[in-house]
Design a protein around this motif. Sequence first.
Motif, PDB file in Angstrom:
ATOM      1  N   LEU A 222       0.860  -1.262  -0.015  1.00 37.09           N
ATOM      2  CA  LEU A 222       0.215  -0.074   0.083  1.00 37.09           C
ATOM      3  C   LEU A 222       0.881   1.066   0.187  1.00 37.09           C
ATOM      4  O   LEU A 222       0.594   2.347  -0.801  1.00 37.09           O
ATOM      5  CB  LEU A 222      -0.988   0.044   1.362  1.00 37.09           C
ATOM      6  N   VAL A 223       1.746   1.239   0.931  1.00 38.82           N
ATOM      7  CA  VAL A 223       2.880   2.294   0.730  1.00 38.82           C
ATOM      8  C   VAL A 223       4.042   1.604   0.454  1.00 38.82           C
ATOM      9  O   VAL A 223       4.605   0.698   0.829  1.00 38.82           O
ATOM     10  CB  VAL A 223       3.286   2.890   2.301  1.00 38.82           C
ATOM     11  N   SER A 224       4.724   2.223  -0.876  1.00 42.57           N
ATOM     12  CA  SER A 224       5.781   1.480  -1.314  1.00 42.57           C
ATOM     13  C   SER A 224       6.927   1.113  -0.478  1.00 42.57           C
ATOM     14  O   SER A 224       7.566   1.970   0.328  1.00 42.57           O
ATOM     15  CB  SER A 224       6.418   2.416  -2.609  1.00 42.57           C
ATOM     16  N   PRO A 225       7.433  -0.336  -0.691  1.00 41.59           N
ATOM     17  CA  PRO A 225       8.460  -0.740   0.305  1.00 41.59           C
ATOM     18  C   PRO A 225       9.841  -0.661  -0.460  1.00 41.59           C
ATOM     19  O   PRO A 225      10.994  -0.814   0.243  1.00 41.59           O
ATOM     20  CB  PRO A 225       8.041  -1.977   0.413  1.00 41.59           C
ATOM     21  N   PRO A 373       7.280  12.844 -13.218  1.00 44.43           N
ATOM     22  CA  PRO A 373       8.128  11.927 -14.057  1.00 44.43           C
ATOM     23  C   PRO A 373       7.432  10.384 -13.724  1.00 44.43           C
ATOM     24  O   PRO A 373       6.729  10.297 -12.577  1.00 44.43           O
ATOM     25  CB  PRO A 373       9.239  11.815 -13.424  1.00 44.43           C
ATOM     26  N   ILE A 374       7.718   9.440 -14.704  1.00 45.80           N
ATOM     27  CA  ILE A 374       7.236   8.063 -14.554  1.00 45.80           C
ATOM     28  C   ILE A 374       8.440   7.426 -14.217  1.00 45.80           C
ATOM     29  O   ILE A 374       9.495   7.414 -14.729  1.00 45.80           O
ATOM     30  CB  ILE A 374       6.402   7.640 -15.688  1.00 45.80           C
ATOM     31  N   THR A 375       8.472   6.451 -13.105  1.00 45.57           N
ATOM     32  CA  THR A 375       9.604   5.843 -12.608  1.00 45.57           C
ATOM     33  C   THR A 375       9.335   4.459 -12.645  1.00 45.57           C
ATOM     34  O   THR A 375       8.126   3.971 -12.311  1.00 45.57           O
ATOM     35  CB  THR A 375      10.445   6.419 -11.560  1.00 45.57           C
ATOM     36  N   GLY A 376      10.324   3.470 -12.591  1.00 47.57           N
ATOM     37  CA  GLY A 376      10.052   1.985 -12.325  1.00 47.57           C
ATOM     38  C   GLY A 376      11.363   1.366 -12.180  1.00 47.57           C
ATOM     39  O   GLY A 376      12.333   1.555 -12.602  1.00 47.57           O
ATOM     40  N   LEU A 426       1.520  -0.812  -9.234  1.00 47.57           N
ATOM     41  CA  LEU A 426       1.140   0.405 -10.012  1.00 47.57           C
ATOM     42  C   LEU A 426       1.249   1.378  -8.696  1.00 47.57           C
ATOM     43  O   LEU A 426       0.151   1.318  -7.859  1.00 47.57           O
ATOM     44  CB  LEU A 426       0.256   0.575 -10.873  1.00 47.57           C
ATOM     45  N   TYR A 427       1.718   2.590  -8.819  1.00 50.24           N
ATOM     46  CA  TYR A 427       1.773   3.545  -7.801  1.00 50.24           C
ATOM     47  C   TYR A 427       1.578   5.122  -8.283  1.00 50.24           C
ATOM     48  O   TYR A 427       2.155   5.396  -9.001  1.00 50.24           O
ATOM     49  CB  TYR A 427       3.241   3.284  -6.696  1.00 50.24           C
ATOM     50  N   ARG A 428       0.926   5.711  -7.300  1.00 47.58           N
ATOM     51  CA  ARG A 428       0.749   7.152  -7.512  1.00 47.58           C
ATOM     52  C   ARG A 428       1.601   7.663  -6.586  1.00 47.58           C
ATOM     53  O   ARG A 428       1.437   7.687  -5.301  1.00 47.58           O
ATOM     54  CB  ARG A 428      -0.873   7.581  -7.438  1.00 47.58           C
ATOM     55  N   ASN A 429       2.813   8.342  -6.816  1.00 43.01           N
ATOM     56  CA  ASN A 429       3.919   8.582  -6.109  1.00 43.01           C
ATOM     57  C   ASN A 429       4.076   7.615  -5.117  1.00 43.01           C
ATOM     58  O   ASN A 429       4.511   6.427  -5.653  1.00 43.01           O
ATOM     59  CB  ASN A 429       3.479   9.790  -4.985  1.00 43.01           C
ATOM     60  N   ILE A 470       3.823   6.801 -10.967  1.00 42.94           N
ATOM     61  CA  ILE A 470       3.398   7.999 -11.715  1.00 42.94           C
ATOM     62  C   ILE A 470       3.421   9.152 -10.775  1.00 42.94           C
ATOM     63  O   ILE A 470       3.197   9.126  -9.546  1.00 42.94           O
ATOM     64  CB  ILE A 470       2.070   7.918 -12.552  1.00 42.94           C
ATOM     65  N   ASN A 471       3.371  10.299 -11.284  1.00 42.13           N
ATOM     66  CA  ASN A 471       3.107  11.318 -10.300  1.00 42.13           C
ATOM     67  C   ASN A 471       1.894  12.186 -10.662  1.00 42.13           C
ATOM     68  O   ASN A 471       1.641  13.139 -11.638  1.00 42.13           O
ATOM     69  CB  ASN A 471       4.462  12.714 -10.790  1.00 42.13           C
TER      70      ASN A 471
END
Length: 546
Positions: A222-225, A373-376, A426-429, A470-471
């Motif tokens: 849920l919160v990016s690890p 920016p889009i990062t991955g 997939l994350y939003r920020n 994504i931002n």
Amino acid sequence: MNTKRMSVNPRIIEHLGSDLITSSSVAIVELIKNSIDAKSKKVHVQLFDYVDKIIDNNQLLIKLDQNVMELIKANAENAKILLVEDIGIGMNDNQLENGFLNIGTDIKFNNHDDNEAFLGEKGIGRLATQRLGKKLILETASKACDRSKAVIIDWKNLIESERIDNIELPYYEFDKVGESYTRLWIIGIEKNEIINEPEQIELFNETNVSLNDELQAATCYLVSPFKNSKNEVEISFYNNGIKINTDFDTELLDFAESKNYFEVIKEDEKIVINLKLELTPMFIEKTHRYCIKPVTYFPKYRKSKDDYISLFKKYRQRYNTTLNLHVSYEEIVNKLKEKRKKVYSDVKDQKELDIYLKQQVKNDLNELRGILPITGCAYNFKQDNAIGKMYVDFIKYLKENTNGRINDYSVSDIQNFLNQYSGIKLYRNSYRIGALGNRDDDWLEMQQYRTSGQQFYRINQSNTVGYVSINDPLQVNIREISSRLDIVQNNASKIFKEVIIYIFNYYFYDFNRSADDITKSILQDEGLLQDDIKKEVKIGKKRVIN
């Protein structure tokens, strides 16, 4: 002219709740999102088998009001209870009446600070509580109010009523027991949808309880690890007051043989892509093993861990030069144009088609500007027992020689980790978008591309753990559908998916193939392949004879 009126049947609650929210895991995560939106740095999710377990509980964030306890007793009977509690901003009278009790409200959008991320969607929170249980007791207090508030919703009575706005919900006000908070007491839950609980817990020891796999993965992600977040939130689960372990073991990411990175950014007002592939010395040992046929001969040719580490250091610059790529705006346009062109094979005027498609791609790429920016990143693993054992030994060796902390990991630990957490999320920020990217959700079409070309170099979703971020903090461009299983289809989401699919299935494919070719070339240059060794032996024999 005569007129007609539209009406809304109360059963819409059921259709939007239990029918549309596909699982308890999705529902619970939605409620946690709402707590995060309320700026709470702690969220406690607790399960109780009966009311007395609440009284004995010492894991509440805010002390329990006796009046609320009486309401729970009067409504719970013998039902199991789920509590979602936060110490966020709570709700005032307006937010309670025009927000929580107003289905489809846009109050969250209107009351939100500029550029401040929020996760939940209008109306979904209270519908998630309907998906989980038969009744809800909402208890909340805000700084602006002198009293706390409680409202009771009996979902069955509400759904079976003639008009939704004719139902009068029991409402209470009490003395505040904390500055601001919200507690959702969800009554009549099915615990087996939420946790794995042994049928007989020896000596009433409840520490063996675990979250079901879907909820465990959804909560950890849920919160990016994968990266530090300034807004990190502590999310804790309890069963009858005993904490349930929900940790995401980031150390297992060390067992990835390689990592693919990318970023889509704006450079000189044009969209460009930067990509790189990072390898480890383990990758050289694995490739060496693959090159020796039959594999049973490998122990004869195998080098020491230090030798592979030295090789990696020696050729690091060669790897870095080849496995870093800057993709210009013009190249992105041409690549996507050529990909789209395949569906127009029957068009006679190919030159005119080129002009049309190129302009179409340029127009579409403009839609990405709002989410840059889009990062991955994709961490690539191998589940094969022999390779897995090789990697376990390699990491242990590296830790021993750098005085690092050594955990007793096994191949099965890696396999279990991948079974539970594999997929590209997939994350939003820093916050997860719905359930997109679960291990069974092939939103990047990896399996489709694996059926064509050389599968060996393609990213395998079941062997990969990673993210795309994504931002878009205010959900202007990318928004989830109500079930949280996908994003709304619009111009921004379509080109976003097209670009990301191209990155994973074309650029990363080329990187992985190049990494393999470079490593084989290095092994050959170093005389470590079978043919090279045989030649050396023949040359040696000739020298002896001469």
